[in-house]
Design an enzyme around this catalytic site. Structure first.
Site, PDB file in Angstrom:
ATOM      1  N   LYS A 226       0.814  -1.224   0.000  1.00  0.00           N
ATOM      2  CA  LYS A 226       0.000   0.000   0.000  1.00  0.00           C
ATOM      3  C   LYS A 226       0.845   1.271   0.000  1.00  0.00           C
ATOM      4  O   LYS A 226       2.038   1.241   0.287  1.00  0.00           O
ATOM      5  CB  LYS A 226      -0.946  -0.022   1.212  1.00  0.00           C
ATOM      6  CG  LYS A 226      -2.093  -1.005   0.981  1.00  0.00           C
ATOM      7  CD  LYS A 226      -3.242  -0.796   1.911  1.00  0.00           C
ATOM      8  CE  LYS A 226      -4.381  -1.716   1.457  1.00  0.00           C
ATOM      9  NZ  LYS A 226      -5.408  -1.873   2.453  1.00  0.00           N
ATOM     10  N   ARG A 260      -3.778  -9.809   4.923  1.00  0.00           N
ATOM     11  CA  ARG A 260      -4.172  -9.831   3.512  1.00  0.00           C
ATOM     12  C   ARG A 260      -2.955  -9.411   2.699  1.00  0.00           C
ATOM     13  O   ARG A 260      -2.480  -8.282   2.848  1.00  0.00           O
ATOM     14  CB  ARG A 260      -5.350  -8.869   3.317  1.00  0.00           C
ATOM     15  CG  ARG A 260      -5.925  -8.831   1.921  1.00  0.00           C
ATOM     16  CD  ARG A 260      -7.117  -7.870   1.863  1.00  0.00           C
ATOM     17  NE  ARG A 260      -7.629  -7.730   0.517  1.00  0.00           N
ATOM     18  CZ  ARG A 260      -7.113  -6.902  -0.386  1.00  0.00           C
ATOM     19  NH1 ARG A 260      -6.087  -6.137  -0.078  1.00  0.00           N
ATOM     20  NH2 ARG A 260      -7.640  -6.826  -1.599  1.00  0.00           N
TER      21      ARG A 260
HETATM   22  C1  7PJ Z   1      -8.280  -4.016   1.673  1.00  0.00           C
HETATM   23  C2  7PJ Z   1      -9.363  -4.746   1.186  1.00  0.00           C
HETATM   24  C3  7PJ Z   1      -7.980  -4.042   3.064  1.00  0.00           C
HETATM   25  C4  7PJ Z   1      -9.848  -5.539   3.303  1.00  0.00           C
HETATM   26  C5  7PJ Z   1      -8.408  -3.694  -0.445  1.00  0.00           C
HETATM   27  C6  7PJ Z   1      -5.368  -2.735  -1.858  1.00  0.00           C
HETATM   28  C7  7PJ Z   1      -6.696  -2.054  -1.941  1.00  0.00           C
HETATM   29  N1  7PJ Z   1     -10.135  -5.519   1.996  1.00  0.00           N
HETATM   30  N2  7PJ Z   1      -9.426  -4.533  -0.142  1.00  0.00           N
HETATM   31  N3  7PJ Z   1      -8.806  -4.819   3.829  1.00  0.00           N
HETATM   32  N4  7PJ Z   1      -7.687  -3.370   0.623  1.00  0.00           N
HETATM   33  N5  7PJ Z   1     -10.598  -6.270   4.139  1.00  0.00           N
HETATM   34  O1  7PJ Z   1      -5.226  -3.952  -1.705  1.00  0.00           O
HETATM   35  O2  7PJ Z   1      -4.363  -1.966  -2.014  1.00  0.00           O
HETATM   36  O3  7PJ Z   1      -7.069  -3.405   3.592  1.00  0.00           O
HETATM   37  S1  7PJ Z   1      -8.109  -3.135  -2.064  1.00  0.00           S
END
Ligand code: 7PJ
Length: 281
Positions: A226, A260
């Site tokens: 990020k 994640r």
């Molecule tokens: C997240 C997400 C996060 C959850 C994205 C990226 C943006 N879902 N979806 N948490 N980020 N739960 O991966 O840069 O931080 S999309």
């Protein structure tokens, strides 16, 4: 070595909370789904999934809507077209949990029908009809915090007290879920790194992640590649692995149950180092 093994699980996703769960992000390039490259793209997505499973992923997260800052809206039909065939293919080929990253009731309904294990909603089931659809199933849900909406959330995010504000949001969403018949044991909380937060906000949330454990639910952290990594280190997206791993390790030490990530193998290595050390703590 005398560690007591607890059997606590997130009921509907059957996650072992003694071990950090790795959620691997499946990159789907939406545009190639609507042109002649559809088949190639579909197969390469399945190859990516297989590789993530080999590398130790516990959950695969599929998203058909870009939620990056400034992203434009996608229709429910387009999202279903991108995500559901992949969900079906993954479930028929592999024994792996799948989470669907969506905020739309129609997509949630299809995801539930085709055997998804979790709805990962960056809007925490606030869109119309979402609570009701999810309440009719037994699927797990990740409730993520976001200030504002993707299009404008990074313009000037402000908080009185970011930790208290996020905690208050979680409490309200948990109440709403319970009110609609979605049991607390189906929920996972995520403070939403990068979603309506400045660089300083993101690092404060990371430092104080343990505060969210007070609600008694598993916590998910998504920091992989990020801007909070890139902007601090001045690194482009493909140069953020070391920073992402360092931030993931901090998140785990602060109590994250699920991380994640894009880089599954490297994240699993980091977790294994942490657990080797944890035996002697
Ligand atoms: C997240 C997400 C996060 C959850 C994205 C990226 C943006 N879902 N979806 N948490 N980020 N739960 O991966 O840069 O931080 S999309």
């Amino acid at each position: 070595m005398s560690k007591i093994i607890q059997t606590k699980t997130i009921t509907s996703i059957k996650c072992d909370l003694n071990k950090t769960q790795v959620m691997g992000i499946l990159n789907i390039t939406p545009d190639s789904f609507s042109d002649g490259g559809q088949f190639t793209c579909f197969n390469s997505a399945l190859k990516q999934v297989e590789q993530m499973i080999i590398n130790g992923a516990d959950i695969i997260d599929i998203g058909g809507e870009s939620t990056r800052p400034g992203a434009v809206d996608v229709s429910a039909q387009d999202e279903i077209f991108r995500v559901i065939p992949l969900l079906k293919a993954i479930k028929s080929r592999f024994d792996i949990k799948v989470s669907i990253d969506t905020s739309k009731e129609e997509v949630m309904g299809e995801a539930i029908t085709y055997g998804a294990d979790m709805i990962n909603d960056v809007r925490a089931l606030q869109n119309k009809g979402c609570l009701e659809v999810v309440a009719q199933s037994n699927i797990a849900v990740c409730l993520m915090h976001m200030q504002g909406l993707p299009r404008s959330m990074q313009e000037n995010p402000q908080y009185k007290n970011i930790i208290d504000d996020i905690l208050e949001f979680f409490k309200q969403r948990i109440n709403c879920c319970e009110h609609h018949g979605i049991n607390k044991d189906r929920l996972v909380l995520d403070p939403g790194f990068g979603f309506g937060k400045t660089l300083a906000h993101n690092y404060e949330v990371l430092a104080k992640l343990t505060h969210f454990k007070s609600l008694g639910l598993p916590v998910l952290a998504g920091v992989s590649r990020k801007s909070m990594i890139g902007n601090l280190l001045n690194r482009k997206v493909n140069e953020r692995l070391a920073g992402s791993l360092a931030a993931a390790i901090v998140a785990i030490e602060q109590g994250a149950n699920i991380i994640r990530v894009h880089d599954v193998q490297e994240s699993v290595d980091a977790i294994n180092i942490l657990s080797a050390v944890a035996q002697y703590k």
